[in-house]
Design a protein around this motif. Structure first.
Motif, PDB file in Angstrom:
ATOM      1  N   ASP A 142      37.112 -18.960  -5.395  1.00 34.95           N
ATOM      2  CA  ASP A 142      37.667 -19.507  -6.639  1.00 34.95           C
ATOM      3  C   ASP A 142      39.017 -20.179  -6.409  1.00 34.95           C
ATOM      4  OD1 ASP A 142      35.494 -18.587  -8.144  1.00 34.95           O
ATOM      5  OD2 ASP A 142      36.407 -16.611  -8.370  1.00 34.95           O
ATOM      6  N   GLY A 143      39.146 -20.859  -5.256  1.00 35.84           N
ATOM      7  CA  GLY A 143      40.382 -21.568  -4.973  1.00 35.84           C
ATOM      8  C   GLY A 143      41.475 -20.710  -4.369  1.00 35.84           C
ATOM      9  N   ARG A 144      41.208 -19.416  -4.191  1.00 36.92           N
ATOM     10  CA  ARG A 144      42.216 -18.527  -3.622  1.00 36.92           C
ATOM     11  C   ARG A 144      41.933 -18.271  -2.138  1.00 36.92           C
ATOM     12  NH1 ARG A 144      41.525 -13.585  -7.641  1.00 36.92           N
ATOM     13  NH2 ARG A 144      39.366 -14.160  -7.162  1.00 36.92           N
ATOM     14  N   THR A 145      42.998 -17.944  -1.416  1.00 40.12           N
ATOM     15  CA  THR A 145      42.851 -17.640   0.006  1.00 40.12           C
ATOM     16  C   THR A 145      42.450 -16.181   0.180  1.00 40.12           C
ATOM     17  OG1 THR A 145      44.527 -19.280   0.609  1.00 40.12           O
ATOM     18  CG2 THR A 145      44.013 -17.561   2.229  1.00 40.12           C
ATOM     19  N   HIS A 146      41.385 -15.956   0.931  1.00 37.40           N
ATOM     20  CA  HIS A 146      40.947 -14.590   1.212  1.00 37.40           C
ATOM     21  C   HIS A 146      41.601 -14.124   2.516  1.00 37.40           C
ATOM     22  CE1 HIS A 146      37.031 -14.831  -1.371  1.00 37.40           C
ATOM     23  NE2 HIS A 146      38.106 -14.563  -2.070  1.00 37.40           N
ATOM     24  N   PHE A 147      42.562 -13.243   2.393  1.00 36.77           N
ATOM     25  CA  PHE A 147      43.263 -12.728   3.570  1.00 36.77           C
ATOM     26  C   PHE A 147      42.487 -11.553   4.158  1.00 36.77           C
ATOM     27  CE2 PHE A 147      46.290  -9.679   5.420  1.00 36.77           C
ATOM     28  CZ  PHE A 147      46.816 -10.466   6.432  1.00 36.77           C
ATOM     29  N   VAL A 148      42.397 -11.522   5.483  1.00 40.59           N
ATOM     30  CA  VAL A 148      41.704 -10.432   6.172  1.00 40.59           C
ATOM     31  C   VAL A 148      42.645  -9.821   7.210  1.00 40.59           C
ATOM     32  CG1 VAL A 148      39.798  -9.771   7.689  1.00 40.59           C
ATOM     33  CG2 VAL A 148      39.434 -11.450   5.861  1.00 40.59           C
ATOM     34  N   ALA A 149      42.908  -8.531   7.079  1.00 39.90           N
ATOM     35  CA  ALA A 149      43.634  -7.766   8.097  1.00 39.90           C
ATOM     36  C   ALA A 149      42.602  -6.872   8.770  1.00 39.90           C
ATOM     37  CB  ALA A 149      44.753  -6.947   7.468  1.00 39.90           C
ATOM     38  N   ASN A 150      42.111  -7.317   9.914  1.00 42.41           N
ATOM     39  CA  ASN A 150      40.971  -6.656  10.535  1.00 42.41           C
ATOM     40  C   ASN A 150      41.405  -5.409  11.313  1.00 42.41           C
ATOM     41  OD1 ASN A 150      38.507  -5.978  11.544  1.00 42.41           O
ATOM     42  ND2 ASN A 150      38.076  -7.953  12.493  1.00 42.41           N
TER      43      ASN A 150
ATOM     44  N   SER B 202      22.688 -15.601  11.830  1.00 37.30           N
ATOM     45  CA  SER B 202      21.335 -15.891  11.376  1.00 37.30           C
ATOM     46  C   SER B 202      21.132 -15.462   9.928  1.00 37.30           C
ATOM     47  CB  SER B 202      20.313 -15.181  12.266  1.00 37.30           C
ATOM     48  OG  SER B 202      20.391 -13.786  12.112  1.00 37.30           O
ATOM     49  N   LEU B 203      21.993 -14.577   9.438  1.00 38.16           N
ATOM     50  CA  LEU B 203      21.891 -14.143   8.041  1.00 38.16           C
ATOM     51  C   LEU B 203      23.080 -14.598   7.210  1.00 38.16           C
ATOM     52  CD1 LEU B 203      20.570 -10.477   8.257  1.00 38.16           C
ATOM     53  CD2 LEU B 203      19.316 -12.593   8.090  1.00 38.16           C
ATOM     54  N   TYR B 204      24.093 -15.152   7.851  1.00 36.83           N
ATOM     55  CA  TYR B 204      25.346 -15.445   7.155  1.00 36.83           C
ATOM     56  C   TYR B 204      25.328 -16.842   6.550  1.00 36.83           C
ATOM     57  CZ  TYR B 204      30.376 -15.776   6.385  1.00 36.83           C
ATOM     58  OH  TYR B 204      31.615 -15.927   5.821  1.00 36.83           O
ATOM     59  N   GLN B 205      25.775 -16.959   5.329  1.00 33.17           N
ATOM     60  CA  GLN B 205      25.800 -18.240   4.637  1.00 33.17           C
ATOM     61  C   GLN B 205      27.103 -18.412   3.885  1.00 33.17           C
ATOM     62  OE1 GLN B 205      22.460 -18.554   2.046  1.00 33.17           O
ATOM     63  NE2 GLN B 205      20.953 -18.531   3.669  1.00 33.17           N
ATOM     64  N   LYS B 206      27.523 -19.649   3.757  1.00 32.19           N
ATOM     65  CA  LYS B 206      28.613 -19.965   2.848  1.00 32.19           C
ATOM     66  C   LYS B 206      28.110 -19.818   1.425  1.00 32.19           C
ATOM     67  CE  LYS B 206      31.871 -21.294   5.777  1.00 32.19           C
ATOM     68  NZ  LYS B 206      33.203 -20.677   5.863  1.00 32.19           N
ATOM     69  N   TYR B 207      28.990 -19.492   0.534  1.00 34.30           N
ATOM     70  CA  TYR B 207      28.582 -19.268  -0.846  1.00 34.30           C
ATOM     71  C   TYR B 207      27.947 -20.532  -1.417  1.00 34.30           C
ATOM     72  CZ  TYR B 207      28.788 -17.884  -5.731  1.00 34.30           C
ATOM     73  OH  TYR B 207      28.457 -17.554  -7.026  1.00 34.30           O
ATOM     74  N   GLY B 208      26.704 -20.405  -1.857  1.00 30.46           N
ATOM     75  CA  GLY B 208      26.003 -21.518  -2.477  1.00 30.46           C
ATOM     76  C   GLY B 208      25.451 -22.525  -1.501  1.00 30.46           C
ATOM     77  N   GLN B 209      25.565 -22.272  -0.184  1.00 30.66           N
ATOM     78  CA  GLN B 209      25.071 -23.215   0.811  1.00 30.66           C
ATOM     79  C   GLN B 209      24.090 -22.510   1.740  1.00 30.66           C
ATOM     80  OE1 GLN B 209      28.250 -25.050   2.942  1.00 30.66           O
ATOM     81  NE2 GLN B 209      29.454 -25.487   1.119  1.00 30.66           N
ATOM     82  N   THR B 210      23.216 -23.280   2.319  1.00 28.00           N
ATOM     83  CA  THR B 210      22.267 -22.746   3.288  1.00 28.00           C
ATOM     84  C   THR B 210      22.582 -23.343   4.647  1.00 28.00           C
ATOM     85  OG1 THR B 210      20.532 -22.515   1.645  1.00 28.00           O
ATOM     86  CG2 THR B 210      19.848 -22.539   3.944  1.00 28.00           C
TER      87      THR B 210
END
Length: 267
Positions: free
Chosen positions: A45-53, A211-219
């Motif tokens: 939704d236009g926001r940055t998703h931060f990941v601290a792994n 093989s299972l991962y997709q961008k939201y709304g994209q194939t």
């Protein structure tokens, strides 16, 4: 074999294992689509998703602790009889040789433990490949391949195991699917098979997830047209096959069938 594959599909499409892999690789803003069996990246939704792994660091720390001490392998005598004790000593020498030749501690142990930390379980599948090894000339002047021992490291999402079994002793079959090119099958088995046309890249951690991962709304297409899935099946002894059975199918064609894989041998 196709019926057995259908029975075990719930193991291939294990949602939690794929989610675990996604989190380990830093793809943590996701959700699982149970209908399409896909991992989706959540809409930002236009926001940055931060990941601290932190998960990857914890897993690697645990891996280092486990492999710090070399696992001890040993052959246990089947009985107290002198012949069995001597056979176990020979087995210990064989294990030492295989460990040195295939670098089992560094190459195999590390991989199987990593699969155990990131998914349900890791497997080491030892088998004999008659098409590998040194080629020698027989007394008849023909070239003969001596064969070689091989080891495959597999995760819970790489194999199909008898879903009706509650204990390991109850497992009646073990299936290992693997994508191969039609040329590989022709060269190794001498069989012409039609490509599946929808075989996904599913070898390795990242590609298994991709093989299972997709961008939201994209194939995202991860298929290759000249590939076909080979299903190799190992069966425990039964009434029809008292010494077990090993067979493989690809593209609806039987590639090989061996009705004696060593079960029931006295030695």
């Amino acid at each position: 074999l196709e019926e057995r594959v259908e029975q075990g599909k719930n193991q291939i499409n294990n949602a939690q294992n794929y989610i675990n892999l996604a989190y380990y690789l830093g793809k943590q803003w996701i959700h699982w689509d149970a209908v399409n069996k896909k991992v989706y990246e959540a809409s930002n939704d236009g926001r940055t998703h931060f990941v601290a792994n932190r998960i990857q660091k914890i897993v690697r720390t645990e891996l280092a602790k486990i492999i710090k001490n070399k696992p001890i392998m040993a052959c246990v005598p089947a009985s107290n009889e002198e012949d069995d004790i001597r056979a176990s000593k020979v087995g210990d020498k064989v294990l030492e040789y295989l460990e040195y030749k295939h670098k089992l501690h560094h190459a195999v142990d590390k991989k199987v433990i990593m699969w155990g930390l990131t998914t349900e379980i890791g497997y080491v599948h030892p088998y004999w490949d008659p098409s590998k090894g040194e080629t020698v000339t027989s007394e008849d002047g023909e070239s003969v391949t001596l064969g070689e021992e091989c080891f495959d490291v597999l995760s819970a999402i790489d194999v199909i195991i008898d879903p009706d079994a509650k204990e390991w002793d109850e497992v009646q079959f073990f299936i290992k699917p693997k994508s191969r090119t039609t040329k590989y099958i022709k060269d190794k088995y001498g069989k012409d098979v039609a490509p599946d046309g929808n075989v996904e890249f599913n070898d390795g951690v990242s590609r298994q997830l991709d093989s299972l991962y997709q961008k939201y709304g994209q194939t995202i297409s991860r298929t290759k047209k000249d590939k076909v899935t080979v299903y190799e099946c190992w069966e425990a002894p039964s009434k029809d096959h008292p010494k077990g059975r090993r067979w493989a199918v690809a593209g609806g064609e039987l590639l090989y069938s061996v009705n004696d894989i060593g079960f029931g041998e006295e030695d």
